[in-house]
Design an enzyme around this catalytic site. Sequence first.
Site, short mmCIF file in Angstrom:
data_model
loop_
_atom_site.label_atom_id
_atom_site.label_comp_id
_atom_site.label_asym_id
_atom_site.label_seq_id
_atom_site.Cartn_x
_atom_site.Cartn_y
_atom_site.Cartn_z
NE ARG A 1 1.45 15.75 16.15
CZ ARG A 1 0.32 15.09 15.95
NH1 ARG A 1 -0.82 15.73 15.93
NH2 ARG A 1 0.31 13.80 15.76
CE LYS B 1 -1.73 1.67 4.05
NZ LYS B 1 -1.47 3.10 4.21
CG ASN B 2 2.49 2.55 3.62
OD1 ASN B 2 1.29 2.80 3.49
ND2 ASN B 2 3.07 2.32 4.79
CG ASP C 1 2.72 0.86 9.40
OD1 ASP C 1 2.29 1.67 10.23
OD2 ASP C 1 2.93 1.15 8.20
NE ARG D 1 -6.72 4.05 5.48
CZ ARG D 1 -5.73 4.29 6.33
NH1 ARG D 1 -5.93 4.25 7.62
NH2 ARG D 1 -4.54 4.58 5.89
CB CYS E 1 -2.33 18.52 10.69
SG CYS E 1 -1.46 19.30 9.35
C1 UD1 Z 1 4.27 6.43 6.57
C2 UD1 Z 1 3.34 5.27 6.32
C3 UD1 Z 1 2.81 4.71 7.63
C4 UD1 Z 1 3.95 4.39 8.56
C5 UD1 Z 1 4.86 5.59 8.73
C6 UD1 Z 1 6.09 5.29 9.56
C7 UD1 Z 1 2.34 5.80 4.19
C8 UD1 Z 1 1.10 6.15 3.44
N1 UD1 Z 1 2.22 5.70 5.52
O1 UD1 Z 1 3.48 7.48 7.17
O2 UD1 Z 1 2.06 3.53 7.34
O3 UD1 Z 1 3.42 4.04 9.82
O4 UD1 Z 1 5.31 6.02 7.44
O5 UD1 Z 1 6.78 4.22 9.04
O6 UD1 Z 1 3.39 5.57 3.61
N2 UD1 Z 1 6.01 14.00 11.39
C9 UD1 Z 1 6.06 15.32 11.73
N3 UD1 Z 1 6.19 16.23 10.74
C10 UD1 Z 1 6.28 15.90 9.43
C11 UD1 Z 1 6.22 14.55 9.08
C12 UD1 Z 1 6.10 13.61 10.07
O7 UD1 Z 1 5.98 15.67 12.90
O8 UD1 Z 1 6.39 16.79 8.58
C13 UD1 Z 1 5.87 12.97 12.44
C14 UD1 Z 1 4.53 12.28 12.35
O9 UD1 Z 1 3.55 13.00 13.07
C15 UD1 Z 1 4.83 10.96 12.98
C16 UD1 Z 1 6.29 10.69 12.57
O10 UD1 Z 1 6.81 11.96 12.22
O11 UD1 Z 1 4.76 11.05 14.37
C17 UD1 Z 1 6.46 9.70 11.43
O12 UD1 Z 1 5.84 10.19 10.30
P1 UD1 Z 1 6.25 9.75 8.82
O13 UD1 Z 1 7.48 8.93 8.83
O14 UD1 Z 1 6.24 10.97 7.99
O15 UD1 Z 1 5.05 8.82 8.43
P2 UD1 Z 1 4.06 8.96 7.22
O16 UD1 Z 1 4.80 9.24 5.97
O17 UD1 Z 1 2.92 9.84 7.60
#
Ligand code: UD1
Length: 427
Positions: free
Chosen positions: A122, A22-23, A308, A400, A117
């Site tokens: 964040r 999916k990701n 995950d 999903r 958000c």
């Molecule tokens: C992706 C995956 C999700 C997985 C996660 C971590 C997809 C669609 N989803 O989510 O399944 O659990 O990686 O492996 O690919 N954060 C910030 N600011 C930012 C970006 C992130 O504070 O600009 C924080 C987020 O709130 C979270 C953490 O960083 O607490 C990790 O986020 P991130 O690695 O970006 O995960 P996603 O890309 O949202």
Amino acid sequence: MDIIRVEGGYSLNGSVQVSGAKNSALKLMAATLLAPGTTVLQNVPNISDVHVMGKVLKRMGATIDVVDEHSLAIDTSQVDSWEAPYDLVAKMRASTAVMGPLLGRFGRAKIAMPGGCNLGARKIDMHILGLEALGVSFDTDHGYIYADAGEGMVGTTVTLEFASVGATENLIMAAVRAKGTTVIDNAAREPEIVDLANMLNDMGAQISGAGTPVVTIEGVEELHPVTHRVVGDRIEAGTFIVAAALMAGDEGVEITGFSTVHLGMVIKKFELMGLNIERIPGGVRVYRAQHIRPMDIQTLPFPGFPTDMQAQAMVLSALADGSSIITENIFENRFMFASELVRMGADIRIEGHHAIIHGVPGFSGAQVSSPDLRGGAALVVAGLIADGRTEVSAIHHIDRGYEHFVEKLVGLGAHVERVSVPDSLDD
Ligand code: UD1
């Protein structure tokens, strides 16, 4: 309303093939925006998040031809809008993955702010800080983020505060069209990022270092459409590994369609917990665990233990012969699953971002509700070993990200069905 009903206690046999990740698929779909023309994606999972991303692209003017259940031909040549609307972003936060490609192709993007958000706080602040460093200016108005690359993006070095998957991907997809060299320092290393970089490189991009903490991107003038196969879903594989460890019959269960290298830390931790996982070509064969040892686990960015897989690991720990601590380092609020598992007899206490789990001899079937995608799947898996019937509601979360989850489990011999029940009546 649909629920998943599980009758516990039936052993699992045979083999299951996991779907495309999916990701990865979601980001690859977004990336097709960068290459006007028809890109064909194969091994795309048939899940609701993919349908939402399809709608996002169609609203922008793309056409999508479903070649077969797992192949999409996405034609982005007529895309003439750079907006990701609220109704779709609210359904799926990963819609924000179109921001980088839209900036790369059109120099601008209008993206609904993901719910809960706001700019500078964040969640997507790192995406924005990184893109700003490339010369993009941002504005917010009426719930939308307006991104404008003005005269064009210029490569630079971006150091991410945290190895965010989404920020790394958005930056890569923007930087492929920036002038000069972009270096992403402290980049996320997830296999899905490598998959994205591989497809972009086939399209003509020049990205090196994907899968390491330093990704270097030389901007190019244009990208061309390609045919690309989505990498196998390591998290779906991990979920079936837990199911098999709990309920496999004598022959074990074969799980294929993914790379074990992508699940290295999970397999290592599970082996330390006493699971019997044999590597075979294209996947693993998993035998029933005779007894599960307690294990402390903390979630970390790849190659650490994935967040995950946290809920599924908690199902194992809850049945271990002793006490374990699971520490969630990636997301706040990702322990909602624990209180549902407690309804099935687990002994779990949450202290901040730690779950303290005392193993119990077994679960008892109960009515539970999916708190989220992975938690929902983990509850179904817990139901496989529970005494009696488990009914999991709010299964749109599972839809999903898990393709034909019920059918795949039934194919292994589980007694699981999807049932329509009337919505609960308000008094
Ligand atoms: C992706 C995956 C999700 C997985 C996660 C971590 C997809 C669609 N989803 O989510 O399944 O659990 O990686 O492996 O690919 N954060 C910030 N600011 C930012 C970006 C992130 O504070 O600009 C924080 C987020 O709130 C979270 C953490 O960083 O607490 C990790 O986020 P991130 O690695 O970006 O995960 P996603 O890309 O949202």
